[in-house]
Write a protein that holds these residues in place. Structure first.
Motif, PDB file in Angstrom:
ATOM      1  N   ARG A  67      48.326  40.435  36.790  1.00 40.71           N
ATOM      2  CA  ARG A  67      48.742  39.218  36.067  1.00 40.71           C
ATOM      3  C   ARG A  67      47.447  38.274  35.856  1.00 40.71           C
ATOM      4  O   ARG A  67      47.474  37.614  34.845  1.00 40.71           O
ATOM      5  CB  ARG A  67      49.806  38.578  36.895  1.00 40.71           C
ATOM      6  CG  ARG A  67      51.244  39.235  36.865  1.00 40.71           C
ATOM      7  CD  ARG A  67      51.681  39.290  35.328  1.00 40.71           C
ATOM      8  NE  ARG A  67      53.125  39.989  35.556  1.00 40.71           N
ATOM      9  CZ  ARG A  67      53.300  41.264  35.102  1.00 40.71           C
ATOM     10  NH1 ARG A  67      52.330  42.203  34.612  1.00 40.71           N
ATOM     11  NH2 ARG A  67      54.535  41.745  35.211  1.00 40.71           N
ATOM     12  N   LEU A  68      46.781  38.279  37.147  1.00 37.24           N
ATOM     13  CA  LEU A  68      45.669  37.297  36.695  1.00 37.24           C
ATOM     14  C   LEU A  68      44.504  37.886  35.478  1.00 37.24           C
ATOM     15  O   LEU A  68      44.355  37.093  34.669  1.00 37.24           O
ATOM     16  CB  LEU A  68      44.810  36.995  37.880  1.00 37.24           C
ATOM     17  CG  LEU A  68      45.205  36.288  38.735  1.00 37.24           C
ATOM     18  CD1 LEU A  68      44.318  36.382  40.370  1.00 37.24           C
ATOM     19  CD2 LEU A  68      44.793  34.684  38.501  1.00 37.24           C
ATOM     20  N   ASP A  69      44.183  39.367  35.555  1.00 34.49           N
ATOM     21  CA  ASP A  69      43.649  39.925  34.338  1.00 34.49           C
ATOM     22  C   ASP A  69      44.291  39.597  33.116  1.00 34.49           C
ATOM     23  O   ASP A  69      43.759  39.044  32.176  1.00 34.49           O
ATOM     24  CB  ASP A  69      43.609  41.171  34.728  1.00 34.49           C
ATOM     25  CG  ASP A  69      42.581  42.248  33.942  1.00 34.49           C
ATOM     26  OD1 ASP A  69      42.270  41.589  32.795  1.00 34.49           O
ATOM     27  OD2 ASP A  69      41.721  42.868  34.439  1.00 34.49           O
ATOM     28  N   ASP A  70      45.597  39.646  33.023  1.00 29.45           N
ATOM     29  CA  ASP A  70      46.215  39.507  31.830  1.00 29.45           C
ATOM     30  C   ASP A  70      46.346  38.056  31.372  1.00 29.45           C
ATOM     31  O   ASP A  70      46.223  37.820  29.932  1.00 29.45           O
ATOM     32  CB  ASP A  70      47.841  39.802  31.965  1.00 29.45           C
ATOM     33  CG  ASP A  70      47.798  41.458  31.835  1.00 29.45           C
ATOM     34  OD1 ASP A  70      47.238  42.079  31.253  1.00 29.45           O
ATOM     35  OD2 ASP A  70      49.029  41.918  32.142  1.00 29.45           O
ATOM     36  N   MET A  71      46.435  37.020  32.313  1.00 26.64           N
ATOM     37  CA  MET A  71      46.328  35.762  32.024  1.00 26.64           C
ATOM     38  C   MET A  71      45.107  35.390  31.182  1.00 26.64           C
ATOM     39  O   MET A  71      45.091  34.583  30.017  1.00 26.64           O
ATOM     40  CB  MET A  71      46.373  34.954  33.326  1.00 26.64           C
ATOM     41  CG  MET A  71      47.638  34.909  33.937  1.00 26.64           C
ATOM     42  SD  MET A  71      47.738  34.108  35.488  1.00 26.64           S
ATOM     43  CE  MET A  71      47.146  32.559  35.124  1.00 26.64           C
ATOM     44  N   TYR A  72      44.019  35.975  31.540  1.00 24.55           N
ATOM     45  CA  TYR A  72      42.601  35.436  30.818  1.00 24.55           C
ATOM     46  C   TYR A  72      42.435  36.552  29.473  1.00 24.55           C
ATOM     47  O   TYR A  72      41.805  36.207  28.633  1.00 24.55           O
ATOM     48  CB  TYR A  72      41.683  35.637  31.719  1.00 24.55           C
ATOM     49  CG  TYR A  72      41.766  34.607  32.893  1.00 24.55           C
ATOM     50  CD1 TYR A  72      41.541  33.152  32.535  1.00 24.55           C
ATOM     51  CD2 TYR A  72      41.918  35.056  34.061  1.00 24.55           C
ATOM     52  CE1 TYR A  72      41.873  32.282  33.295  1.00 24.55           C
ATOM     53  CE2 TYR A  72      42.075  33.978  35.219  1.00 24.55           C
ATOM     54  CZ  TYR A  72      42.217  32.689  34.768  1.00 24.55           C
ATOM     55  OH  TYR A  72      42.123  32.093  35.895  1.00 24.55           O
TER      56      TYR A  72
END
Length: 324
Positions: A67-72
């Motif tokens: 999710r962190l990767d997707d957020m950016y």
């Protein structure tokens, strides 16, 4: 939003088998992983936000990392949804005169957070689909940085809404929003309207949440046909959580009276007052919104080639989504 009590916070952690010790360990693991990702920003999230993300990802370190990767990454893929997010800017100020969004201060007994969306001005010419999606994502950014709950309940007051409100969206921008899913477009009354779940898919990529209920209030005559099509593209479990209500009494069978606004049969402040409170909450995050316009992944520095989400199909993207 009212602060969570120590008892409520303990219930959230217990739901996912989390302890303060396990949280500290997992947050450190996620932080260490983040430091090894040259394509991602390092200073945007603190340990408290990582903890809240971990809770929303049901205590899964792997999912939280994704999710962190997707957020950016999504900010690189679709920058139009993350620019011009100044809550004091003309675009957002004008939209908040047309669309009222409010988040209920109290949680339900099941620790769900209830949000309401309604039209304040039914003039179609004043409604901007792209700005509305942008406002929705801004709200999710705020909620992600507030204490995590066990679920989200969404209320849509459909009074005054017409098919024309979904028309006029920038086709290039909407194409970007649906690029991760092959969305069908349904010709309805001569208007091309997207009725599947592009926004849901985008939110699911970047904002993990358990949607425990979607309630459409006072649906117009055409709503049943559109909702049936929408449900056909959603996971069965989520489709079964969509309800329509022609009376407020029907809504009260699902949402406790002390959670709802006075003008929706409840005991809370009026929806006008709650919308103003939420507007001020967004304004309090103004510096964050302005700073994140420049935050996104640097795909040139990514160590591993990312999967091509544009080839996702309905079965692969929707049916397998974890909505519990």
């Amino acid at each position: 939003m009212d602060p969570m009590t120590p008892e409520q916070s303990a219930r959230v952690l217990a739901e996912y088998g989390m302890t303060r010790e396990s949280i500290a360990r997992d947050v450190a693991a996620i932080r260490a992983w983040l430091e090894k990702q040259p394509h991602l920003p390092k200073d945007d999230v603190d340990d408290t936000q990582i903890e809240r993300l971990l809770i929303r990802c049901k205590n899964s370190v792997v999912v939280a990392q994704r999710r962190l990767d997707d957020m950016y990454t999504v900010r690189s893929d679709m920058p139009d949804f993350y620019r011009g997010r100044d809550p004091l800017g003309a675009e957002m100020q004008n939209l908040m005169k047309v669309v009222g969004v409010c988040v209920m201060p109290r949680l339900t007994p099941d620790l769900n957070r209830v949000s309401l969306i309604r039209l304040l001005d039914t003039d179609v010419d004043k409604f901007n689909v792209e700005a509305f999606l942008k406002l929705a994502f801004m709200g999710q950014d705020v909620i992600l940085r507030e204490p995590a709950t066990l679920g989200d309940v969404l209320l849509f007051d459909a009074r005054g809404y017409t098919v024309a409100h979904a028309v006029g969206a920038n086709p290039v921008l909407i194409r970007k929003a649906v690029s991760h899913v092959k969305d069908p477009m349904i010709l309805y009354n001569g208007c091309m309207v997207s009725v599947s779940s592009s926004s849901y898919r985008l939110l699911q990529r970047t904002y993990p949440a358990r949607v425990t209920g979607i309630h459409v209030l006072f649906p117009p005559s055409f709503a049943d046909r559109i909702l049936n099509i929408i449900k056909s593209f959603l996971p069965e479990k989520l489709a079964n959580r969509i309800h329509t209500h022609n009376t407020l009494e029907s809504l009260l069978e699902h949402i406790p009276q002390d959670v709802l606004p006075k003008d929706y049969g409840g005991q809370e402040r009026t929806s006008d007052e709650l919308c103003e409170t939420w507007k001020q909450k967004l304004i309090s995050y103004r510096e964050y919104f302005l700073s994140t316009e420049k935050l996104h992944s640097n795909e040139n520095l990514r160590l591993e080639k990312r999967k091509d989400r544009s080839t996702s199909n309905i079965e692969g993207s929707f049916r397998k989504l974890d909505i519990d």
